[in-house]
Design a protein around this motif. Structure first.
Motif, PDB file in Angstrom:
ATOM      1  N   ALA A 170       1.218  34.762  25.519  1.00 21.53           N
ATOM      2  CA  ALA A 170       0.620  35.182  26.781  1.00 21.53           C
ATOM      3  C   ALA A 170       1.599  34.857  27.911  1.00 21.53           C
ATOM      4  CB  ALA A 170      -0.712  34.469  26.994  1.00 21.53           C
ATOM      5  N   PRO A 171       1.652  35.677  28.959  1.00 22.76           N
ATOM      6  CA  PRO A 171       2.711  35.539  29.968  1.00 22.76           C
ATOM      7  C   PRO A 171       2.674  34.269  30.800  1.00 22.76           C
ATOM      8  CG  PRO A 171       1.086  37.175  30.645  1.00 22.76           C
ATOM      9  CD  PRO A 171       0.786  36.831  29.227  1.00 22.76           C
ATOM     10  N   TYR A 172       1.510  33.708  31.074  1.00 17.68           N
ATOM     11  CA  TYR A 172       1.427  32.504  31.911  1.00 17.68           C
ATOM     12  C   TYR A 172       1.468  31.230  31.070  1.00 17.68           C
ATOM     13  CZ  TYR A 172      -0.463  28.815  34.846  1.00 17.68           C
ATOM     14  OH  TYR A 172      -0.645  27.625  35.499  1.00 17.68           O
ATOM     15  N   SER A 173       0.613  31.151  30.063  1.00 13.11           N
ATOM     16  CA  SER A 173       0.453  29.905  29.305  1.00 13.11           C
ATOM     17  C   SER A 173       1.386  29.774  28.121  1.00 13.11           C
ATOM     18  CB  SER A 173      -0.989  29.798  28.801  1.00 13.11           C
ATOM     19  OG  SER A 173      -1.243  30.819  27.837  1.00 13.11           O
ATOM     20  N   SER A 174       1.928  30.879  27.635  1.00 14.39           N
ATOM     21  CA  SER A 174       2.683  30.946  26.374  1.00 14.39           C
ATOM     22  C   SER A 174       1.799  30.656  25.171  1.00 14.39           C
ATOM     23  CB  SER A 174       3.886  29.989  26.377  1.00 14.39           C
ATOM     24  OG  SER A 174       4.816  30.363  27.371  1.00 14.39           O
ATOM     25  N   ALA A 175       0.481  30.639  25.369  1.00 14.41           N
ATOM     26  CA  ALA A 175      -0.451  30.466  24.257  1.00 14.41           C
ATOM     27  C   ALA A 175      -0.508  31.751  23.439  1.00 14.41           C
ATOM     28  CB  ALA A 175      -1.843  30.117  24.792  1.00 14.41           C
ATOM     29  N   PRO A 176      -0.892  31.661  22.159  1.00 18.25           N
ATOM     30  CA  PRO A 176      -0.969  32.872  21.339  1.00 18.25           C
ATOM     31  C   PRO A 176      -1.934  33.919  21.901  1.00 18.25           C
ATOM     32  CG  PRO A 176      -0.950  30.942  19.937  1.00 18.25           C
ATOM     33  CD  PRO A 176      -1.097  30.441  21.345  1.00 18.25           C
ATOM     34  N   ARG A 177      -1.418  35.120  22.037  1.00 20.04           N
ATOM     35  CA  ARG A 177      -2.220  36.287  22.420  1.00 20.04           C
ATOM     36  C   ARG A 177      -2.336  37.115  21.147  1.00 20.04           C
ATOM     37  NH1 ARG A 177       0.132  39.955  27.180  1.00 20.04           N
ATOM     38  NH2 ARG A 177       1.858  40.039  25.683  1.00 20.04           N
ATOM     39  N   LEU A 178      -3.542  37.133  20.573  1.00 18.49           N
ATOM     40  CA  LEU A 178      -3.734  37.690  19.240  1.00 18.49           C
ATOM     41  C   LEU A 178      -3.577  39.203  19.219  1.00 18.49           C
ATOM     42  CD1 LEU A 178      -6.779  35.552  18.015  1.00 18.49           C
ATOM     43  CD2 LEU A 178      -4.324  35.041  17.885  1.00 18.49           C
ATOM     44  N   THR A 179      -2.881  39.686  18.203  1.00 21.06           N
ATOM     45  CA  THR A 179      -2.682  41.116  18.016  1.00 21.06           C
ATOM     46  C   THR A 179      -4.024  41.810  17.820  1.00 21.06           C
ATOM     47  OG1 THR A 179      -0.545  40.676  16.968  1.00 21.06           O
ATOM     48  CG2 THR A 179      -1.517  42.857  16.592  1.00 21.06           C
ATOM     49  N   ASP A 180      -4.208  42.927  18.477  1.00 24.77           N
ATOM     50  CA  ASP A 180      -5.405  43.759  18.360  1.00 24.77           C
ATOM     51  C   ASP A 180      -6.662  43.143  18.970  1.00 24.77           C
ATOM     52  OD1 ASP A 180      -3.949  45.752  17.040  1.00 24.77           O
ATOM     53  OD2 ASP A 180      -4.323  44.835  15.078  1.00 24.77           O
ATOM     54  N   ALA A 181      -6.518  42.065  19.735  1.00 28.00           N
ATOM     55  CA  ALA A 181      -7.686  41.544  20.453  1.00 28.00           C
ATOM     56  C   ALA A 181      -8.136  42.592  21.468  1.00 28.00           C
ATOM     57  CB  ALA A 181      -7.347  40.238  21.161  1.00 28.00           C
ATOM     58  N   ALA A 182      -9.449  42.664  21.708  1.00 23.53           N
ATOM     59  CA  ALA A 182      -9.977  43.654  22.641  1.00 23.53           C
ATOM     60  C   ALA A 182      -9.529  43.355  24.069  1.00 23.53           C
ATOM     61  CB  ALA A 182     -11.499  43.685  22.568  1.00 23.53           C
ATOM     62  N   ALA A 183      -9.378  42.056  24.395  1.00 24.88           N
ATOM     63  CA  ALA A 183      -8.941  41.644  25.727  1.00 24.88           C
ATOM     64  C   ALA A 183      -8.389  40.234  25.639  1.00 24.88           C
ATOM     65  CB  ALA A 183     -10.098  41.711  26.731  1.00 24.88           C
ATOM     66  N   TRP A 184      -7.641  39.836  26.653  1.00 22.94           N
ATOM     67  CA  TRP A 184      -7.102  38.475  26.704  1.00 22.94           C
ATOM     68  C   TRP A 184      -7.122  37.998  28.150  1.00 22.94           C
ATOM     69  CZ3 TRP A 184      -2.701  38.110  29.704  1.00 22.94           C
ATOM     70  CH2 TRP A 184      -2.015  39.307  29.938  1.00 22.94           C
ATOM     71  N   ILE A 185      -7.388  36.709  28.320  1.00 25.30           N
ATOM     72  CA  ILE A 185      -7.470  36.089  29.640  1.00 25.30           C
ATOM     73  C   ILE A 185      -6.627  34.824  29.588  1.00 25.30           C
ATOM     74  CG2 ILE A 185      -8.988  35.142  31.407  1.00 25.30           C
ATOM     75  CD1 ILE A 185     -10.592  37.193  28.719  1.00 25.30           C
TER      76      ILE A 185
END
Length: 201
Positions: A145-160
Motif C-alpha cells: 500500500a502506498p502510505y503504510s507499505s502494508a500488504p494490499r491484497l490482490t483482487d481485494a474489492a477495496a483497500w484503505i
C-alpha cells in the motif's frame, strides 16, 4: 441519502456557518495494554445467545494488514468483520480487534495498517487469516500500500491505507481508529463477501 451523502451535507452546512470542520492535528491516545476481562465487567448474558442474536446482522469482511518489522519473518494480518467508516472530515475508519489477538500488537507497533475489503469468492482467503499462527501470507498475492507499505491484497474489492489514530477499550475488544491517507477500489462491480449467521454469503 447514504451515510457519505449525509456526512457531506453536514460538512457543507458547518462550513456555511463558519464552523471549523477539520480539527488541528492531535496526539493519538495511548494504546491500552491487552488484559483479561475482569469478573466485575461481565454481564449475565449467555455468550452463545449473544452470538446467535447478533449473527443476524450481516457484515462485510476485511483483512487488516501491517508491514513486516525488522525483527519479524513477514507481515502481519488478521480477518476482521467489525469494520466501519467513521468520519468524512477528517477521513477516519474504525475496526475492532480482540484484546487477546496475537496479531494486534504487531499492528500497534507498526502504527499503520491497510484494511482490505474482500469480495465474493474470497472466503477461503478470509479463513486463512482467521487462524492463529503459521504463515498467513503463504501463496497470497499482494503488493505494498502506498502510505503504510502494508500488504494490499490482490483482487481485494477495496483497500484503505491508514495510520493508527486512536485506540479505545471496548469490553473484551479494542476499538481502533485509523486516519485514512490513501484508498482505492477495484474497477469491477463484483459482489461483496458477507458474513451472516456463522457463514459466508
Amino acid at each position: 441519502m447514504g451515510h457519505a451523502g449525509m456526512a457531506a451535507t453536514a460538512v457543507r452546512y458547518l462550513r456555511s456557518v463558519g464552523a471549523p470542520t477539520v480539527a488541528e492535528p492531535v496526539e493519538a491516545l495511548p494504546r491500552p495494554d491487552l488484559r483479561a476481562v475482569a469478573d466485575d465487567e461481565r454481564v449475565p448474558v449467555d455468550a452463545a445467545e449473544f452470538r446467535r442474536v447478533l449473527g443476524n446482522f450481516a457484515s462485510g469482511v476485511t483483512v487488516v494488514t501491517a508491514p513486516k518489522a525488522e525483527h519479524e519473518s513477514g507481515p502481519a494480518g488478521f480477518a476482521c468483520q467489525s469494520f466501519a467508516a467513521l468520519s468524512l472530515d477528517p477521513p477516519l475508519v474504525a475496526f475492532m480487534v480482540g484484546r487477546t489477538s496475537t496479531t494486534w500488537p504487531r499492528i500497534a507497533r507498526a502504527g499503520v495498517c491497510c484494511v482490505n475489503v474482500l469480495g465474493a469468492g474470497q472466503g477461503e482467503l478470509c479463513r486463512g487469516f482467521a487462524v492463529r499462527g503459521g504463515d498467513k501470507f503463504a501463496g497470497v498475492g499482494y503488493d505494498e500500500a502506498p502510505y503504510s507499505s502494508a500488504p494490499r491484497l490482490t483482487d481485494a474489492a477495496a483497500w484503505i491505507d491508514c495510520a493508527i489514530h486512536a485506540v479505545h477499550t471496548g469490553g473484551d475488544h479494542l476499538i481502533v481508529v485509523g486516519r485514512v491517507h490513501a484508498l482505492g477500489a477495484s474497477d469491477g462491480d463484483g459482489e461483496p463477501l458477507l458474513f451472516h449467521r456463522g457463514r459466508f454469503l
